[in-house]
Design a protein around this motif. Structure first.
Motif, PDB file in Angstrom:
ATOM      1  N   PHE A 218      37.640  54.437  32.179  1.00  0.00           N
ATOM      2  CA  PHE A 218      37.052  53.258  32.795  1.00  0.00           C
ATOM      3  C   PHE A 218      38.073  52.559  33.669  1.00  0.00           C
ATOM      4  O   PHE A 218      39.264  52.555  33.378  1.00  0.00           O
ATOM      5  CB  PHE A 218      36.557  52.272  31.728  1.00  0.00           C
ATOM      6  CG  PHE A 218      35.242  52.654  31.131  1.00  0.00           C
ATOM      7  CD1 PHE A 218      34.070  52.155  31.633  1.00  0.00           C
ATOM      8  CD2 PHE A 218      35.191  53.540  30.069  1.00  0.00           C
ATOM      9  CE1 PHE A 218      32.850  52.519  31.082  1.00  0.00           C
ATOM     10  CE2 PHE A 218      33.985  53.912  29.515  1.00  0.00           C
ATOM     11  CZ  PHE A 218      32.805  53.398  30.021  1.00  0.00           C
ATOM     12  N   GLU A 219      37.575  51.944  34.750  1.00  0.00           N
ATOM     13  CA  GLU A 219      38.411  51.107  35.604  1.00  0.00           C
ATOM     14  C   GLU A 219      38.733  49.821  34.846  1.00  0.00           C
ATOM     15  O   GLU A 219      38.110  49.519  33.818  1.00  0.00           O
ATOM     16  CB  GLU A 219      37.652  50.760  36.894  1.00  0.00           C
ATOM     17  CG  GLU A 219      37.278  51.960  37.727  1.00  0.00           C
ATOM     18  CD  GLU A 219      36.381  51.604  38.902  1.00  0.00           C
ATOM     19  OE1 GLU A 219      36.092  50.404  39.110  1.00  0.00           O
ATOM     20  OE2 GLU A 219      35.948  52.537  39.595  1.00  0.00           O
ATOM     21  N   ASP A 220      39.687  49.060  35.359  1.00  0.00           N
ATOM     22  CA  ASP A 220      39.967  47.751  34.785  1.00  0.00           C
ATOM     23  C   ASP A 220      38.720  46.881  34.893  1.00  0.00           C
ATOM     24  O   ASP A 220      37.916  47.033  35.817  1.00  0.00           O
ATOM     25  CB  ASP A 220      41.117  47.060  35.522  1.00  0.00           C
ATOM     26  CG  ASP A 220      42.460  47.720  35.242  1.00  0.00           C
ATOM     27  OD1 ASP A 220      42.583  48.434  34.227  1.00  0.00           O
ATOM     28  OD2 ASP A 220      43.381  47.523  36.063  1.00  0.00           O
ATOM     29  N   ALA A 221      38.581  45.958  33.960  1.00  0.00           N
ATOM     30  CA  ALA A 221      37.451  45.037  33.980  1.00  0.00           C
ATOM     31  C   ALA A 221      37.504  44.165  35.229  1.00  0.00           C
ATOM     32  O   ALA A 221      38.584  43.796  35.704  1.00  0.00           O
ATOM     33  CB  ALA A 221      37.467  44.164  32.733  1.00  0.00           C
ATOM     34  N   ARG A 222      36.336  43.861  35.751  1.00  0.00           N
ATOM     35  CA  ARG A 222      36.219  42.970  36.910  1.00  0.00           C
ATOM     36  C   ARG A 222      35.606  41.664  36.419  1.00  0.00           C
ATOM     37  O   ARG A 222      34.489  41.655  35.887  1.00  0.00           O
ATOM     38  CB  ARG A 222      35.331  43.598  37.977  1.00  0.00           C
ATOM     39  CG  ARG A 222      35.392  42.861  39.303  1.00  0.00           C
ATOM     40  CD  ARG A 222      34.422  43.463  40.253  1.00  0.00           C
ATOM     41  NE  ARG A 222      33.190  42.727  39.989  1.00  0.00           N
ATOM     42  CZ  ARG A 222      32.171  42.612  40.797  1.00  0.00           C
ATOM     43  NH1 ARG A 222      32.125  43.255  41.887  1.00  0.00           N
ATOM     44  NH2 ARG A 222      31.125  41.895  40.488  1.00  0.00           N
ATOM     45  N   ILE A 223      36.330  40.569  36.550  1.00  0.00           N
ATOM     46  CA  ILE A 223      35.845  39.271  36.098  1.00  0.00           C
ATOM     47  C   ILE A 223      34.773  38.784  37.066  1.00  0.00           C
ATOM     48  O   ILE A 223      34.999  38.712  38.275  1.00  0.00           O
ATOM     49  CB  ILE A 223      36.993  38.252  36.004  1.00  0.00           C
ATOM     50  CG1 ILE A 223      37.990  38.705  34.947  1.00  0.00           C
ATOM     51  CG2 ILE A 223      36.446  36.864  35.683  1.00  0.00           C
ATOM     52  CD1 ILE A 223      39.257  37.885  34.891  1.00  0.00           C
TER      53      ILE A 223
ATOM     54  N   ILE B 280      39.701  29.862  28.422  1.00  0.00           N
ATOM     55  CA  ILE B 280      39.813  31.319  28.296  1.00  0.00           C
ATOM     56  C   ILE B 280      41.272  31.650  27.975  1.00  0.00           C
ATOM     57  O   ILE B 280      42.179  31.083  28.581  1.00  0.00           O
ATOM     58  CB  ILE B 280      39.440  32.012  29.641  1.00  0.00           C
ATOM     59  CG1 ILE B 280      38.036  31.621  30.069  1.00  0.00           C
ATOM     60  CG2 ILE B 280      39.577  33.516  29.551  1.00  0.00           C
ATOM     61  CD1 ILE B 280      36.950  32.054  29.140  1.00  0.00           C
ATOM     62  N   PRO B 281      41.523  32.563  27.031  1.00  0.00           N
ATOM     63  CA  PRO B 281      42.911  32.964  26.774  1.00  0.00           C
ATOM     64  C   PRO B 281      43.566  33.476  28.072  1.00  0.00           C
ATOM     65  O   PRO B 281      42.922  34.152  28.884  1.00  0.00           O
ATOM     66  CB  PRO B 281      42.767  34.103  25.757  1.00  0.00           C
ATOM     67  CG  PRO B 281      41.457  33.865  25.097  1.00  0.00           C
ATOM     68  CD  PRO B 281      40.578  33.262  26.161  1.00  0.00           C
ATOM     69  N   GLU B 282      44.828  33.166  28.242  1.00  0.00           N
ATOM     70  CA  GLU B 282      45.547  33.535  29.472  1.00  0.00           C
ATOM     71  C   GLU B 282      45.547  35.023  29.738  1.00  0.00           C
ATOM     72  O   GLU B 282      45.530  35.448  30.895  1.00  0.00           O
ATOM     73  CB  GLU B 282      46.976  33.005  29.422  1.00  0.00           C
ATOM     74  CG  GLU B 282      47.066  31.502  29.534  1.00  0.00           C
ATOM     75  CD  GLU B 282      48.489  31.010  29.492  1.00  0.00           C
ATOM     76  OE1 GLU B 282      49.423  31.808  29.714  1.00  0.00           O
ATOM     77  OE2 GLU B 282      48.673  29.813  29.244  1.00  0.00           O
ATOM     78  N   ASP B 283      45.565  35.842  28.700  1.00  0.00           N
ATOM     79  CA  ASP B 283      45.624  37.281  28.917  1.00  0.00           C
ATOM     80  C   ASP B 283      44.277  37.879  29.355  1.00  0.00           C
ATOM     81  O   ASP B 283      44.188  39.062  29.644  1.00  0.00           O
ATOM     82  CB  ASP B 283      46.149  38.005  27.671  1.00  0.00           C
ATOM     83  CG  ASP B 283      45.370  37.692  26.412  1.00  0.00           C
ATOM     84  OD1 ASP B 283      44.658  36.673  26.360  1.00  0.00           O
ATOM     85  OD2 ASP B 283      45.481  38.458  25.450  1.00  0.00           O
ATOM     86  N   PHE B 284      43.238  37.061  29.471  1.00  0.00           N
ATOM     87  CA  PHE B 284      41.941  37.524  29.954  1.00  0.00           C
ATOM     88  C   PHE B 284      41.765  37.287  31.442  1.00  0.00           C
ATOM     89  O   PHE B 284      40.847  37.797  32.049  1.00  0.00           O
ATOM     90  CB  PHE B 284      40.796  36.839  29.206  1.00  0.00           C
ATOM     91  CG  PHE B 284      40.419  37.535  27.945  1.00  0.00           C
ATOM     92  CD1 PHE B 284      39.291  38.330  27.880  1.00  0.00           C
ATOM     93  CD2 PHE B 284      41.210  37.426  26.819  1.00  0.00           C
ATOM     94  CE1 PHE B 284      38.952  38.978  26.720  1.00  0.00           C
ATOM     95  CE2 PHE B 284      40.880  38.066  25.651  1.00  0.00           C
ATOM     96  CZ  PHE B 284      39.755  38.847  25.596  1.00  0.00           C
ATOM     97  N   VAL B 285      42.601  36.476  32.024  1.00  0.00           N
ATOM     98  CA  VAL B 285      42.427  36.106  33.438  1.00  0.00           C
ATOM     99  C   VAL B 285      43.398  36.853  34.318  1.00  0.00           C
ATOM    100  O   VAL B 285      44.415  37.267  34.014  1.00  0.00           O
ATOM    101  CB  VAL B 285      42.575  34.589  33.630  1.00  0.00           C
ATOM    102  CG1 VAL B 285      42.343  34.205  35.062  1.00  0.00           C
ATOM    103  CG2 VAL B 285      41.603  33.860  32.739  1.00  0.00           C
TER     104      VAL B 285
END
Length: 78
Positions: free
Chosen positions: A61-66, A73-78
């Protein structure tokens, strides 16, 4: 390669100790549905709507696209 895109809403709750704890992720049928669901989940802290595209058979899978964030939101999600 057979690709698919998954749309997901993930909520986060703020604990009494000030930590953000992830709730259960929920899959949606479209980007707009994931955004609406995340907005509804955001009341107790925050939420994020994102998509992932890839090959379910191989697990690549590609990296998630926000798509959109709401509240904290936790910093590691952005």
């Amino acid at each position: 390669m057979n690709t698919a895109t998954y749309y997901v809403a993930q909520g986060f709750e703020l604990t009494k100790g000030g930590r953000l704890v992830a709730g259960q992720a929920q899959q949606a049928q479209s980007a707009s549905a994931a955004i609406r669901r995340a907005e509804n989940m955001a009341g107790k802290g925050g939420a994020i709507a994102f998509s992932r595209t890839g090959d379910p058979a191989s697990g690549d899978f590609e990296d998630a696209r926000i798509l959109k964030t709401f509240g904290l939101i936790p910093e590691d999600f952005v």
